[in-house]
Design a protein around this motif. Structure first.
Motif: not given
Length: 147
Positions: A136-140, A144-146
């Motif tokens: 979930l941390c990686c997904y968030k 935020s980058l995209t």
């Protein structure tokens, strides 16, 4: 190491930006240095199986708990740079400039209620929730980058 301590410890290998790459759980009464080899090997194996682009970690930053001579030698054999504060020689202040990244990652992961207090008796279940929180941390971060 606290021999009487109950509970568990989270061990996290992250990139320079703080994204968790490998997570592991050990008993609370084991020394931190015993988890370093399995965590680094898990990262190296995971990277190697993808095949198309192999990137080994350039440098490993760790606190004084990981200052064990055989670990330094093992990491040098893997051609991974070592930046571990030496016990009794260096202060942790200089290492703190990079240490905040992993502390922030730990804060992200313990922000999930189920990981802050260990509700799970089975360590496999706790590790699964820890892996889910890391995902979930990686997904968030990706979201935020995209956007």
């Amino acid at each position: 190491m606290d021999r009487g301590k109950q509970g568990s410890k989270m061990h996290i290998l992250s990139d320079a930006g703080g994204l968790p790459l490998v997570v592991a759980v050990t008993a609370g009464n084991t020394h931190d240095s015993k988890a370093l080899k399995p965590v680094v090997e898990a990262y190296l194996m995971r990277q190697h199986t993808w095949g198309d682009r192999y990137q080994k970690p350039g440098r490993l930053h760790a606190d004084k708990a990981y200052d064990v001579p055989h670990l330094r030698k093992w990491l040098r054999g893997k051609r991974i740079g070592v930046r571990i504060a030496r016990k009794g020689i260096e202060s942790s202040e200089r290492l703190g400039r990079r240490r905040w990244v992993i502390e922030r990652t730990m804060s992200w992961l313990t922000g999930y209620r189920r990981l802050n207090h260990r509700y799970e008796r089975n360590p496999v279940n706790y590790l699964a929730f820890l892996g889910l929180a890391a995902t979930l941390c990686c997904y968030k971060r990706l979201a935020s980058l995209t956007t």
